[in-house]
Design an enzyme around this catalytic site. Structure first.
Site, PDB file in Angstrom:
ATOM      1  CE  LYS A  73      -4.482  -1.100   1.917  1.00 44.34           C
ATOM      2  NZ  LYS A  73      -5.181  -0.812   3.135  1.00 44.34           N
ATOM      3  CG  ASP A 110      -8.114   1.763   3.123  1.00 41.27           C
ATOM      4  OD1 ASP A 110      -8.776   0.941   2.657  1.00 41.27           O
ATOM      5  OD2 ASP A 110      -6.847   1.605   3.210  1.00 41.27           O
TER       6      ASP A 110
END
Ligand code: ATR
Length: 281
Positions: A73, A110
């Site tokens: 990520k 997110d």
């Protein structure tokens, strides 16, 4: 007579390592079936050494984009051509689009997933009604803190076992972030209207969350990013204190919405059936 060009079936997936336990294939697979879309979403085990090469090849194989998970990520930010503002400030991306011009677009959904989950499950939640208290300062906390500040929370208090990680969040996100010592975690929830656990404490197989939550205000909305189990001891304690609680599965479901919409052209709905499909996988 000319033969029409074959229509390409859109492909997407999730790259990470390890990837076997990812719930994303079950989620996207459910939506693809629900909306009758001729596409596929597959888990792909990709090592750090192969990441750049995999990203070069995927668009050539018919992929329109993919999700990125642990451990890629953060690294993906350095490989992308276009990074959204929120992904840049969070310092990580989870949703990639392979653009027609060959450019790699990276976003972080997110934080948005966190917010949309709270908005759906606790519709009376008013972010500006008071301070937020966040346990943990790891990768997940960065998305949560971005989201809380973006939603208008006046102050975000952060307590982390390793204090310098919390200090670094303050350095990146500014003066609305207050660092609280981990040992003072119990008092941090006093007066907080939003309380979040972003640590792995309480997850199946991990240590327990031991900080007392007696000071919780019953008007607070309390959520945990851990979703195995769905009702963590942290959420149970908050429920006992009279708070509204929201489990962490919804964050996983909502963070997937923007990617699915961009890749497959339909904005999917997160509902009870979606939850059930993912839980059954
Ligand atoms: P993620 O990307 O899921 O946030 P992470 O970056 O490894 O994963 O962060 C895990 C979080 O859980 C951190 O806040 C971590 O605290 P440290 O920064 O001190 O490591 C927290 N955490 C994990 N185990 C913990 C424990 N036993 N006690 C307290 N905090 C813990």
């Amino acid at each position: 007579m000319t033969t029409p060009a074959p229509t390409r079936i859109p492909l997407a997936g999730v790259i990470g390592s390890p990837i076997a336990h990812s719930r994303s294939p079950a989620l996207h697979g459910f939506w693809l079936r629900r909306y009758g879309i001729a596409g596929h979403y597959i888990p792909m085990e990709v090592s750090q050494a192969d990441l750049a090469e995999a990203l070069r090849m995927l668009p050539r194989l018919g992929f329109v984009g993919c999700n990125v998970t642990i451990p890629h990520k953060e690294a993906i930010i350095g490989l992308a051509d276009i990074v959204t503002d929120r992904a840049a400030v969070i310092g990580a991306a989870n949703t990639l689009i392979f653009r027609k011009d060959g450019k790699l677009h990276a976003d972080n959904t997110d934080g948005l997933g966190f917010l949309n989950n709270l908005r759906q499950e606790a519709p009376h939640w008013v972010p500006s009604s008071g301070p937020a208290a966040v346990f943990g300062a790891g990768g997940a906390a960065r998305g949560v803190v971005w989201a809380l500040l973006d939603a208008g929370v006046p102050e975000v208090r952060i307590a982390n076992r390793t204090r310098p990680r919390a200090e670094s969040l303050r350095a990146d996100f500014g003066a609305r972030v207050q660092v609280v010592d981990w040992t003072q975690g119990a008092s941090m929830v006093e007066g907080a209207m939003t309380v979040v656990n972003t640590t792995s404490l309480g997850m199946v197989g991990k240590s327990e969350f031991r900080i007392p939550l007696d000071a919780l205000d019953p008007r607070a909305v309390v959520t945990d990013i851990v979703y195995t189990p769905l009702e963590t001891p942290f959420l149970r304690a908050a429920k006992e204190a009279g708070c509204t609680t929201v489990d962490g599965l919804g964050m996983l479901l909502h963070q997937a919405v923007p990617g699915f919409e961009r890749w497959f052209g339909v904005r999917p709905v997160v509902d009870a059936e979606t939850r059930a499909a993912v839980l059954a996988a």
